[in-house]
Design a protein around this motif. Structure first.
Motif, PDB file in Angstrom:
ATOM      1  N   ALA A  57      71.977 -10.204  79.289  1.00 17.29           N
ATOM      2  CA  ALA A  57      72.927 -10.838  78.376  1.00 17.29           C
ATOM      3  C   ALA A  57      72.211 -11.594  77.267  1.00 17.29           C
ATOM      4  O   ALA A  57      72.561 -11.466  76.084  1.00 17.29           O
ATOM      5  N   VAL A  58      71.198 -12.376  77.631  1.00 19.64           N
ATOM      6  CA  VAL A  58      70.447 -13.130  76.617  1.00 19.64           C
ATOM      7  C   VAL A  58      69.722 -12.165  75.681  1.00 19.64           C
ATOM      8  O   VAL A  58      69.755 -12.323  74.447  1.00 19.64           O
ATOM      9  N   LEU A  59      69.084 -11.151  76.228  1.00 23.76           N
ATOM     10  CA  LEU A  59      68.354 -10.191  75.403  1.00 23.76           C
ATOM     11  C   LEU A  59      69.289  -9.467  74.440  1.00 23.76           C
ATOM     12  O   LEU A  59      68.968  -9.286  73.267  1.00 23.76           O
ATOM     13  N   ILE A  64      70.127  -7.584  69.848  1.00 23.50           N
ATOM     14  CA  ILE A  64      71.132  -6.697  69.259  1.00 23.50           C
ATOM     15  C   ILE A  64      72.059  -7.456  68.315  1.00 23.50           C
ATOM     16  O   ILE A  64      72.299  -7.043  67.184  1.00 23.50           O
ATOM     17  N   ASP A  65      72.574  -8.588  68.786  1.00 24.42           N
ATOM     18  CA  ASP A  65      73.525  -9.351  67.976  1.00 24.42           C
ATOM     19  C   ASP A  65      72.844 -10.306  67.001  1.00 24.42           C
ATOM     20  O   ASP A  65      73.514 -10.959  66.208  1.00 24.42           O
ATOM     21  N   GLN A  66      71.504 -10.409  67.091  1.00 24.34           N
ATOM     22  CA  GLN A  66      70.702 -11.221  66.176  1.00 24.34           C
ATOM     23  C   GLN A  66      71.048 -12.715  66.215  1.00 24.34           C
ATOM     24  O   GLN A  66      70.979 -13.399  65.200  1.00 24.34           O
ATOM     25  N   LEU A  67      71.430 -13.221  67.389  1.00 25.64           N
ATOM     26  CA  LEU A  67      71.651 -14.653  67.553  1.00 25.64           C
ATOM     27  C   LEU A  67      70.317 -15.331  67.826  1.00 25.64           C
ATOM     28  O   LEU A  67      69.368 -14.697  68.309  1.00 25.64           O
ATOM     29  N   GLN A  74      74.465 -21.128  73.877  1.00 21.56           N
ATOM     30  CA  GLN A  74      75.813 -21.672  73.695  1.00 21.56           C
ATOM     31  C   GLN A  74      76.874 -20.628  74.016  1.00 21.56           C
ATOM     32  O   GLN A  74      77.876 -20.935  74.663  1.00 21.56           O
ATOM     33  N   ALA A  75      76.660 -19.396  73.577  1.00 20.58           N
ATOM     34  CA  ALA A  75      77.633 -18.330  73.832  1.00 20.58           C
ATOM     35  C   ALA A  75      77.784 -18.045  75.325  1.00 20.58           C
ATOM     36  O   ALA A  75      78.877 -17.719  75.792  1.00 20.58           O
ATOM     37  N   LEU A  76      76.683 -18.196  76.062  1.00 21.82           N
ATOM     38  CA  LEU A  76      76.710 -17.914  77.499  1.00 21.82           C
ATOM     39  C   LEU A  76      77.022 -19.151  78.338  1.00 21.82           C
ATOM     40  O   LEU A  76      77.178 -19.054  79.550  1.00 21.82           O
ATOM     41  N   GLU A 102      61.699  -5.361  69.283  1.00 23.61           N
ATOM     42  CA  GLU A 102      61.778  -5.644  67.853  1.00 23.61           C
ATOM     43  C   GLU A 102      62.937  -6.596  67.602  1.00 23.61           C
ATOM     44  O   GLU A 102      64.030  -6.414  68.107  1.00 23.61           O
ATOM     45  N   GLY A 103      62.717  -7.618  66.850  1.00 22.98           N
ATOM     46  CA  GLY A 103      63.783  -8.533  66.469  1.00 22.98           C
ATOM     47  C   GLY A 103      64.158  -9.540  67.533  1.00 22.98           C
ATOM     48  O   GLY A 103      65.267 -10.059  67.505  1.00 22.98           O
ATOM     49  N   THR A 104      63.269  -9.855  68.477  1.00 28.95           N
ATOM     50  CA  THR A 104      63.616 -10.811  69.518  1.00 28.95           C
ATOM     51  C   THR A 104      62.789 -12.078  69.426  1.00 28.95           C
ATOM     52  O   THR A 104      62.573 -12.746  70.421  1.00 28.95           O
TER      53      THR A 104
END
Length: 106
Positions: A57-59, A64-67, A74-76, A102-104
């Motif tokens: 979920a965090v990944l 993917i969602d670029q948070l 906060q979302a979780l 990539e992007g994490t």
């Protein structure tokens, strides 16, 4: 009475030949790139599916969602530190799978 016009519209073989064209080298290269990208993405999603729910979920939120990690936490509904640990574990588990990492950053 209307007469049928002979030609492409009435001849299925001519119709198909008219709309089909040979692929040039640029078309083939683009198709190969698309197939490669889809294959890497499929492997990445399969690898992510094997992670524990919290890590996945965090990944997903970060990669993917670029948070940011803070936004993902906060979302979780979890603490920032917990999100960081889960993201680290997910990254470590998937470090050899291309495209996932990539992007994490953050």
């Amino acid at each position: 009475m209307r007469r049928k016009q002979a030609g492409i519209a009435t001849d299925p073989v001519a119709f198909e030949a008219f709309y089909r064209r040979l692929l040039d080298s640029d078309d083939v290269a683009r198709l190969e790139e698309q197939i490669d990208a889809e294959s890497r993405a499929r492997r990445a999603f399969e690898a992510m599916a094997g992670l524990p729910e919290g890590e996945r979920a965090v990944l997903e939120l970060v990669a993917i969602d670029q948070l940011t990690v803070t936004e993902a936490a906060q979302a979780l509904g979890i603490r920032h530190g917990t999100a960081r640990v889960r993201l680290h574990r997910a990254r470590r588990a998937l470090r050899d799978v291309p495209l996932v990492m990539e992007g994490t950053t953050g």
